[in-house]
Design an enzyme around this catalytic site. Structure first.
Site, short mmCIF file in Angstrom:
data_model
loop_
_atom_site.label_atom_id
_atom_site.label_comp_id
_atom_site.label_asym_id
_atom_site.label_seq_id
_atom_site.Cartn_x
_atom_site.Cartn_y
_atom_site.Cartn_z
N SER A 121 0.84 -1.19 0.00
CA SER A 121 0.00 0.00 0.00
C SER A 121 0.87 1.24 0.00
O SER A 121 1.97 1.24 0.57
CB SER A 121 -0.86 -0.01 1.27
N TYR A 175 -2.48 -1.23 10.80
CA TYR A 175 -2.71 -1.76 9.46
C TYR A 175 -1.51 -1.42 8.55
O TYR A 175 -0.94 -2.28 7.88
CB TYR A 175 -4.01 -1.20 8.85
N LYS A 211 1.76 -3.71 6.55
CA LYS A 211 2.26 -3.66 5.17
C LYS A 211 3.78 -3.43 5.17
O LYS A 211 4.53 -4.08 4.45
CB LYS A 211 1.55 -2.55 4.38
N1 UFG Z 1 -13.18 10.87 3.16
C1 UFG Z 1 -14.25 11.69 3.47
N2 UFG Z 1 -15.40 11.10 3.91
C2 UFG Z 1 -15.54 9.76 4.05
C3 UFG Z 1 -14.43 8.91 3.74
C4 UFG Z 1 -13.26 9.52 3.30
O1 UFG Z 1 -14.17 12.91 3.36
O2 UFG Z 1 -16.62 9.29 4.47
C5 UFG Z 1 -11.95 11.49 2.67
C6 UFG Z 1 -10.74 11.21 3.54
O3 UFG Z 1 -10.66 12.15 4.59
C7 UFG Z 1 -9.62 11.32 2.54
C8 UFG Z 1 -10.23 10.83 1.22
O4 UFG Z 1 -11.64 10.93 1.41
O5 UFG Z 1 -9.27 12.65 2.36
C9 UFG Z 1 -9.88 9.38 0.89
O6 UFG Z 1 -10.18 8.58 2.03
P1 UFG Z 1 -10.21 6.98 1.94
O7 UFG Z 1 -10.56 6.48 3.31
O8 UFG Z 1 -11.08 6.55 0.82
O9 UFG Z 1 -8.72 6.60 1.53
P2 UFG Z 1 -7.36 6.86 2.33
O10 UFG Z 1 -6.46 7.56 1.38
O11 UFG Z 1 -7.54 7.45 3.65
O12 UFG Z 1 -6.93 5.36 2.61
C10 UFG Z 1 -6.47 4.55 1.58
C11 UFG Z 1 -6.69 3.08 1.89
C12 UFG Z 1 -5.85 2.64 3.05
C13 UFG Z 1 -4.43 3.07 2.88
C14 UFG Z 1 -4.37 4.54 2.60
C15 UFG Z 1 -2.98 5.03 2.35
O13 UFG Z 1 -8.03 2.84 2.21
O14 UFG Z 1 -5.88 1.24 3.08
O15 UFG Z 1 -5.13 4.83 1.43
O16 UFG Z 1 -2.44 4.35 1.26
F1 UFG Z 1 -3.75 2.81 4.01
#
Ligand code: UFG
Length: 340
Positions: free
Chosen positions: A124, A149, A153
């Site tokens: 990841s 998590y 990785k």
């Molecule tokens: N977000 C919202 N509302 C929500 C969910 C997410 O505003 O209900 C925002 C988050 O704050 C972030 C963006 O959308 O700014 C993306 O969030 P995600 O949770 O979809 O993805 P992340 O980048 O946080 O996480 C992903 C993977 C993880 C991994 C991470 C870093 O889900 O497994 O990328 O690689 F660890």
């Protein structure tokens, strides 16, 4: 090649199984169904027109894992299986370390015993941690994480970097995914999270289909063009093809282990994703700006050059394609896969 696909009933796994079969490989799924449903198999078999064997075992069980390798001669393993919710990993670190590390250890042990020398591992972008400069390059060191998590990785990568040189012929590709979204264009295969989705796309899709009232946008005061976080969203179909490219590249790899970013190289904001999804749905979706979510970085995007140069792979699908396909899946399967 005959490929064991661990976690093959989850989200990225089934898309990759279809890509493998379309390229003339065979796939055998191993999945304990702890976060997936067996009914994905019927969909995969009807889309591919092929029988796909599936074993429902816990890969942390060394003996059962070894038995699967003893029964079937594999050429390669693609190891997707693992727990993947950041927040849950903070609540249950022991379960995350046990499950995510033990499954890799038992797979590598069985590979060594049965002379299987090709491994593609689901890593990841989270391994770049909060200090790596953008865009993230595979050259960056040291890797670090901000939650259990993410550490699983980082640790799994380290295990594979240490072990691979000691097993003659073993070649390992560490694929560092950015933000996989979208679904198979048939609308038959997609992301089906248990409970309240943690990730942006499934949450928006559930708002669009009426399962959730509104999207909460976690912070609009970041130092980014529209104040929301930037992520490198990649279509799961592009990601699946990245696995195929990595698998077929392993033989020509000079070193035992090599990491590859699988991303587009583009940062897209939360508002931009919302707008693209609204375009796919054809109407505005309710949202509210909420406080920042702990642990979120303002920006995350790949330098995808290495994968293009060495794997001959490049993401081609746009954010509009990703949202159109994600919406087709959610519209046609409002509650996800059928139970059973
Ligand atoms: N977000 C919202 N509302 C929500 C969910 C997410 O505003 O209900 C925002 C988050 O704050 C972030 C963006 O959308 O700014 C993306 O969030 P995600 O949770 O979809 O993805 P992340 O980048 O946080 O996480 C992903 C993977 C993880 C991994 C991470 C870093 O889900 O497994 O990328 O690689 F660890």
């Amino acid at each position: 090649m005959r490929v064991l696909v661990s976690g093959g009933a989850g989200y990225i796994g089934p898309h990759t199984v279809l890509a493998l079969l379309a390229a003339g490989h065979e796939a055998v799924i191993v999945d304990d169904l702890s976060n997936s449903k067996a009914s994905v198999l019927n969909r995969l078999e009807s889309l591919s027109g092929q029988h796909i064997p599936m074993h429902s075992i816990d890969l942390t069980d060394r003996d059962k894992t070894d038995q699967i390798f003893a029964e079937t001669a594999f050429d390669a393993v693609i190891h997707f299986a693992g727990f993947k919710a950041v927040g849950e990993s903070v609540e249950k670190p022991l379960e995350y370390y046990e499950n995510n590390l033990d499954s890799t250890l038992s797979i590598v042990r069985a590979m060594r015993r049965h002379d299987v020398t090709k491994l593609v591992f689901s890593s990841s972008a989270t391994v770049y941690g909060p200090r790596a400069p953008l865009p993230y390059s595979e050259e960056w060191w040291p890797l670090e994480a901000t939650n259990p998590y993410g550490w699983t990785k980082v640790m799994n990568e380290q295990v594979l970097r240490d072990v691979a040189p000691t097993i003659p012929g073993l070649k390992v590709a560490l694929l560092r995914y950015f933000n996989p979204i979208g679904s198979h264009p048939s609308g038959q295969i997609g992301e089906d999270p248990n409970g309240i989705p943690n990730n942006l796309l499934p949450f928006i899709a559930q708002v669009a289909v009426g399962r959730r009232e509104k999207l909460m946008i976690f912070g609009d005061d970041y130092d980014t063009p529209d104040g929301t976080c930037l992520r490198d969203y990649i279509h799961v179909e592009d990601l699946a093809l990245g696995h195929l490219a990595a698998l077929e590249h392993l033989d020509s790899m000079k070193e035992p282990v090599r990491a590859f970013n699988l991303g587009t190289g583009q940062g897209v904001s939360v508002f931009e994703v919302l707008r693209a999804f609204e375009k796919a749905v054809g109407r505005a979706l309710p949202y509210e700006v909420a406080p920042r979510r702990a642990g979120d970085l303002a920006e995350s995007y790949a330098d995808p050059t290495r994968a293009e140069q060495e794997l001959g792979w490049k993401a081609t699908k746009s954010i509009d394609d990703m949202c159109a396909d994600a919406w087709r899946w959610q519209r046609e399967n409002p509650m996800g896969y059928p139970a059973g």
